[in-house]
Design an enzyme around this catalytic site. Structure first.
Site, PDB file in Angstrom:
ATOM      1  N   SER A 102       0.838  -1.209   0.000  1.00 18.85           N
ATOM      2  CA  SER A 102       0.000   0.000   0.000  1.00 18.85           C
ATOM      3  C   SER A 102       0.867   1.251   0.000  1.00 18.85           C
ATOM      4  CB  SER A 102      -0.886   0.017   1.249  1.00 18.85           C
ATOM      5  OG  SER A 102      -1.493   1.292   1.399  1.00 18.85           O
ATOM      6  N   TYR A 140      -3.093  -0.907   9.986  1.00 20.47           N
ATOM      7  CA  TYR A 140      -3.118  -1.400   8.605  1.00 20.47           C
ATOM      8  C   TYR A 140      -1.810  -1.062   7.900  1.00 20.47           C
ATOM      9  CZ  TYR A 140      -4.264  -1.432   3.617  1.00 20.47           C
ATOM     10  OH  TYR A 140      -4.238  -1.656   2.262  1.00 20.47           O
TER      11      TYR A 140
HETATM   12  P1  NAP Z   1     -11.637  -5.998  -1.494  1.00 17.03           P
HETATM   13  O1  NAP Z   1     -12.336  -5.433  -2.687  1.00 17.03           O
HETATM   14  O2  NAP Z   1     -12.274  -5.856  -0.160  1.00 17.03           O
HETATM   15  O3  NAP Z   1     -11.357  -7.544  -1.795  1.00 17.03           O
HETATM   16  C1  NAP Z   1     -10.702  -8.300  -0.826  1.00 17.03           C
HETATM   17  C2  NAP Z   1     -10.425  -9.688  -1.338  1.00 17.03           C
HETATM   18  O4  NAP Z   1      -9.681 -10.389  -0.332  1.00 17.03           O
HETATM   19  C3  NAP Z   1     -11.678 -10.499  -1.598  1.00 17.03           C
HETATM   20  O5  NAP Z   1     -11.433 -11.352  -2.673  1.00 17.03           O
HETATM   21  C4  NAP Z   1     -11.856 -11.280  -0.304  1.00 17.03           C
HETATM   22  O6  NAP Z   1     -12.496 -12.536  -0.466  1.00 17.03           O
HETATM   23  C5  NAP Z   1     -10.406 -11.514   0.127  1.00 17.03           C
HETATM   24  N1  NAP Z   1     -10.307 -11.614   1.569  1.00 17.03           N
HETATM   25  C6  NAP Z   1     -10.466 -10.602   2.467  1.00 17.03           C
HETATM   26  N2  NAP Z   1     -10.341 -11.089   3.720  1.00 17.03           N
HETATM   27  C7  NAP Z   1     -10.101 -12.422   3.591  1.00 17.03           C
HETATM   28  C8  NAP Z   1      -9.901 -13.463   4.537  1.00 17.03           C
HETATM   29  N3  NAP Z   1      -9.916 -13.254   5.843  1.00 17.03           N
HETATM   30  N4  NAP Z   1      -9.704 -14.709   4.061  1.00 17.03           N
HETATM   31  C9  NAP Z   1      -9.698 -14.939   2.728  1.00 17.03           C
HETATM   32  N5  NAP Z   1      -9.879 -14.003   1.797  1.00 17.03           N
HETATM   33  C10 NAP Z   1     -10.095 -12.748   2.226  1.00 17.03           C
HETATM   34  O7  NAP Z   1     -10.187  -5.376  -1.328  1.00 17.03           O
HETATM   35  P2  NAP Z   1      -9.209  -4.643  -2.382  1.00 17.03           P
HETATM   36  O8  NAP Z   1      -9.398  -3.195  -2.252  1.00 17.03           O
HETATM   37  O9  NAP Z   1      -9.332  -5.283  -3.712  1.00 17.03           O
HETATM   38  O10 NAP Z   1      -7.800  -4.976  -1.725  1.00 17.03           O
HETATM   39  C11 NAP Z   1      -6.919  -5.966  -2.226  1.00 17.03           C
HETATM   40  C12 NAP Z   1      -5.535  -5.722  -1.640  1.00 17.03           C
HETATM   41  O11 NAP Z   1      -5.085  -4.428  -2.038  1.00 17.03           O
HETATM   42  C13 NAP Z   1      -5.496  -5.732  -0.104  1.00 17.03           C
HETATM   43  O12 NAP Z   1      -4.326  -6.365   0.330  1.00 17.03           O
HETATM   44  C14 NAP Z   1      -5.483  -4.264   0.251  1.00 17.03           C
HETATM   45  O13 NAP Z   1      -4.882  -4.028   1.504  1.00 17.03           O
HETATM   46  C15 NAP Z   1      -4.649  -3.709  -0.894  1.00 17.03           C
HETATM   47  N6  NAP Z   1      -4.838  -2.273  -1.124  1.00 17.03           N
HETATM   48  C16 NAP Z   1      -6.069  -1.788  -1.472  1.00 17.03           C
HETATM   49  C17 NAP Z   1      -6.219  -0.424  -1.678  1.00 17.03           C
HETATM   50  C18 NAP Z   1      -7.542   0.179  -2.070  1.00 17.03           C
HETATM   51  O14 NAP Z   1      -7.671   1.422  -1.975  1.00 17.03           O
HETATM   52  N7  NAP Z   1      -8.517  -0.590  -2.504  1.00 17.03           N
HETATM   53  C19 NAP Z   1      -5.134   0.433  -1.512  1.00 17.03           C
HETATM   54  C20 NAP Z   1      -3.898  -0.092  -1.161  1.00 17.03           C
HETATM   55  C21 NAP Z   1      -3.772  -1.457  -0.975  1.00 17.03           C
HETATM   56  P3  NAP Z   1     -14.134 -12.682  -0.393  1.00 17.03           P
HETATM   57  O15 NAP Z   1     -14.651 -12.180  -1.708  1.00 17.03           O
HETATM   58  O16 NAP Z   1     -14.404 -14.119  -0.199  1.00 17.03           O
HETATM   59  O17 NAP Z   1     -14.580 -11.847   0.754  1.00 17.03           O
END
Ligand code: NAP
Length: 256
Positions: free
Chosen positions: A148, A161
């Site tokens: 991140s 986080y």
């Molecule tokens: P998201 O839309 O909430 O999707 C999260 C994904 O992770 C889903 O596929 C979910 O599976 C899975 N997941 C979450 N908790 C889990 C658990 N306990 N066990 C197994 N699977 C789990 O999140 P995102 O925004 O795409 O984020 C993806 C990555 O990018 C993360 O590591 C996040 O920290 C990082 N990131 C995101 C942002 C942002 O602004 N979006 C910025 C910087 C970094 P289910 O569908 O089964 O729930």
């Protein structure tokens, strides 16, 4: 033939958001993609369906992360699904540690339970997924950790986080040294604010405008912005890059 033809990839959290974008992009490059989900099987099956409809190859695997035995359960599901859907494929070439959760709160607001949970999902799970996956990962492979921009830009409202992503970056650096002799590259890709379910607050127009203003391009990121960088890191073109954190924040908070 795509740049990843003949490769097998596993994307944790491939069912939604950034992971979904990554799974779809790697599949477009010709990789066979394991689309992992935690609880939302339907979403993962939809991703697989879409990839197959586009002529790609993918299968879904479920395993809750952040609980005891999570990595073992994930690899058991991967092995079983690969045997069933892999058309003879074995092992793995590209591991994308993407699944993660947020944790809001300034330091005085974070409970011990919140802290333990976010570290269990965002740090402990990828650590043991790698540890238990190393004998499946082929020489010349890729490990890509989704970190991140919060490791570069201070956001006191998400201290715990941000700390998890700092830990992930150190895993990247250290593993890169360890796995170099096997030709395996290890890198982090650091998104800025991306419009996904993890940021429901983006639904508020004022908050959205504020988030967009962080980037020099004046908009919030899209999963494809991150997926394209991951696809590059996964490709042969990135063979000489390892131990690095690639900033994919759209130039967020570059200067005054
Ligand atoms: P998201 O839309 O909430 O999707 C999260 C994904 O992770 C889903 O596929 C979910 O599976 C899975 N997941 C979450 N908790 C889990 C658990 N306990 N066990 C197994 N699977 C789990 O999140 P995102 O925004 O795409 O984020 C993806 C990555 O990018 C993360 O590591 C996040 O920290 C990082 N990131 C995101 C942002 C942002 O602004 N979006 C910025 C910087 C970094 P289910 O569908 O089964 O729930």
């Amino acid at each position: 033939m795509g740049s990843l033809a003949g490769r097998t990839a596993l994307v944790t959290g491939g069912s939604r958001g950034i992971g979904r974008g990554v799974a779809e992009r790697l599949a477009r490059e010709g990789a066979l993609v394991a689309v992992h989900y935690g609880s939302n099987r339907e979403a993962a099956e939809q991703v697989v369906k879409g990839i197959r409809a586009d002529g790609g190859r993918a299968f879904a695997i479920g395993a809750e992360l952040g609980v005891p035995g999570d990595a073992q359960a994930l690899w058991a599901a991967f092995d079983a699904a690969l045997a069933e859907h892999g058309e003879g494929a074995t092992g793995l070439d590209i591991l994308v540690n993407n699944a993660g959760i947020g944790a809001h709160g300034r330091i005085h607001e974070v409970t011990e339970a919140d802290y333990d949970r976010v570290f269990a999902v965002n740090v402990k799970a990828p650590f043991f997924i790698v540890r238990q996956g190393l004998d499946r990962l082929r020489d010349g492979g890729r490990i890509i950790n989704i970190s991140s921009g919060a490791t570069r830009i201070a956001f006191p409202a998400i201290t715990a986080y941000s700390m998890t992503k700092g830990a992930l970056d150190i895993l990247t650096l250290t593993l890169a040294q360890d796995l170099g002799p096997r030709g395996i590259t290890v890198n982090s890709v650091s998104p800025g604010i991306v419009a996904t379910d993890i940021n429901p607050w983006l639904a508020d127009p004022d908050a959205h405008a504020e988030a967009a203003a962080y980037s020099v391009f004046g908009r919030v990121g899209r999963p494809s912005d991150i997926a394209d960088v991951v696809a590059f890191v996964a490709s042969d073109d990135a063979r000489w890059i390892t131990g690095q954190t690639l900033d994919a924040t759209g130039g967020s908070s570059l200067g005054v």
